[in-house]
Design an enzyme around this catalytic site. Structure first.
Site, short mmCIF file in Angstrom:
data_model
loop_
_atom_site.label_atom_id
_atom_site.label_comp_id
_atom_site.label_asym_id
_atom_site.label_seq_id
_atom_site.Cartn_x
_atom_site.Cartn_y
_atom_site.Cartn_z
N LYS A 36 0.81 -1.23 0.00
CA LYS A 36 0.00 0.00 0.00
C LYS A 36 0.84 1.28 0.00
O LYS A 36 0.34 2.38 0.27
CB LYS A 36 -0.99 0.06 1.18
CG LYS A 36 -1.91 -1.13 1.33
CD LYS A 36 -2.50 -1.66 0.05
CE LYS A 36 -3.53 -0.76 -0.57
NZ LYS A 36 -4.02 -1.35 -1.86
N GLY A 37 2.12 1.13 -0.34
CA GLY A 37 2.99 2.31 -0.36
C GLY A 37 2.86 3.13 -1.64
O GLY A 37 3.28 4.30 -1.69
N ARG A 119 4.94 5.26 2.83
CA ARG A 119 3.99 6.35 3.14
C ARG A 119 3.97 6.57 4.63
O ARG A 119 4.43 5.71 5.39
CB ARG A 119 2.57 5.92 2.74
CG ARG A 119 2.25 6.08 1.32
CD ARG A 119 1.00 5.29 1.04
NE ARG A 119 -0.20 6.11 1.13
CZ ARG A 119 -1.40 5.62 0.87
NH1 ARG A 119 -1.57 4.35 0.58
NH2 ARG A 119 -2.44 6.41 0.93
N GLY A 244 -6.36 4.18 -4.71
CA GLY A 244 -6.90 5.50 -4.40
C GLY A 244 -8.30 5.41 -3.82
O GLY A 244 -9.17 6.22 -4.13
N ARG A 245 -8.51 4.39 -2.98
CA ARG A 245 -9.82 4.24 -2.33
C ARG A 245 -9.96 5.21 -1.17
O ARG A 245 -8.97 5.60 -0.55
CB ARG A 245 -9.96 2.84 -1.76
CG ARG A 245 -10.03 1.73 -2.77
CD ARG A 245 -9.98 0.44 -2.00
NE ARG A 245 -10.20 -0.73 -2.80
CZ ARG A 245 -9.43 -1.82 -2.70
NH1 ARG A 245 -8.41 -1.85 -1.87
NH2 ARG A 245 -9.69 -2.87 -3.45
#
Ligand SMILES: Nc1ncnc2c1ncn2[C@@H]1O[C@H](COP(=O)(O)OS(=O)(=O)O)[C@@H](OP(=O)(O)O)[C@H]1O
EC number: 2.8.2.-
Length: 280
Positions: A36-37, A119, A244-245
């Site tokens: 998820k980075g 992130r 991009g949720r």
């Protein structure tokens, strides 16, 4: 382990040739994570460069036993056919947090250049939760509200939550640095890549010693998606809807708890890599 890797390696690790002169080679570049980075965005953006050939799917060679047992010929078969002079890249976000991967990767591909996109750790946890939530929804499975997963009944942060562990970047980085020198690992600022991808991608281009080719016109902001999308030879495309949720709303006191929790692990990570990031 060597026998597992070499099993059936008829064409040699140097590569598998195609009659048109392209070759399947071990990757010159591995995007090791983090989950998820922004790993998909990064590999797609890097693929804008003519001298980069990217593996289409996540390979999971070093972290999944069922794949690893198939040996190097299978790994090579997952690579794209690359022209002479092109760099081959694969991305598997789970590599970063899998403790056995650094040693395995070092044994097979010690010269690989590694890209690690990170992130803000709290934001990454929320993204991770959202991903699992959507997967469970698809399978009609129950899901727990985010507050319940993050915080224990006594008010403490739930250290047993896997997504939390994945955001303890220094723990995993220490393991990588036992097997790869720091200068072979480039950390990409995933938050910056979302806000303004071009400068981050230029840094990656420089790290990989690629001829400067990617330019600002390759990126445009798509208001509907709320993210930058890519323009390649006049063709425009955004990442898949699963990228991009919207994240769940989390009570401010719980967010503060998480920010505080990550403060010390983040400091340790900054010390390890000799660089700071603008995380909460
Ligand atoms: N340009 C662009 N378009 C869409 N999404 C972008 C982009 N750049 C970075 N991101 C962020 O990438 C996050 C998904 O990360 P990964 O691709 O590493 O996820 S995965 O681990 O492969 O599932 C994804 O996380 P979520 O926002 O939580 O969906 C995005 O924030």
């Amino acid at each position: 382990m060597t026998s597992v890797l070499m099993h059936g390696l008829a064409d040699g690790a140097a590569g598998v040739a195609h009659p048109n002169g392209t070759v399947r080679r071990l990757p010159d570049i591995v995007i090791i994570g983090v989950r998820k980075g922004g790993t998909r965005a990064l590999i797609e953006m890097l693929s804008l460069h003519g001298d980069v050939a990217a593996a289409e799917n996540e390979v999971h060679f070093f972290d999944w036993e069922s794949h690893f047992q198939k040996g190097l010929p299978w790994y090579l078969s997952q690579m794209p056919y690359a022209l002479p002079g092109q760099l081959t890249v694969e991305k598997t976000p789970a590599y970063f947090t899998s403790s056995k991967v650094p040693r395995r990767l070092q044994q097979v591909n010690p010269g690989a250049k590694l890209l690690l996109i990170l992130r803000d750790p709290t934001e990454r946890v929320l993204s991770d939760y959202t991903q699992v939530y959507h997967n469970r929804l698809l399978k009609h499975k129950q899901h727990q509200p985010i507050e319940e997963v993050l915080v224990l009944k006594d008010g403490g942060v739930n250290l047993g939550y896997k997504a939390l562990n994945r955001s303890l970047y220094y723990v995993h980085m220490q393991n990588w640095l036992r097997h790869f020198p720091l200068d072979s690992i480039h950390v990409v600022d995933g938050d910056a890549l979302i806000r303004d991808p071009f400068p981050e991608v230029k840094r990656v281009e420089r790290f990989l010693r690629l001829e400067p080719q990617i330019n600002a016109a390759n990126f445009y902001f798509n208001r509907t998606k709320g993210f930058y999308c890519l323009r390649d030879h006049g063709r425009e495309r955004c990442l898949h809807d699963s990228k991009g949720r919207a994240h769940p709303r989390v009570a401010p006191d719980i967010l503060q708890k998480l920010y505080r929790f990550f403060h010390e692990p983040n400091r340790k990570f900054f010390e390890l890599v000799g660089r700071t990031f603008d995380w909460n």
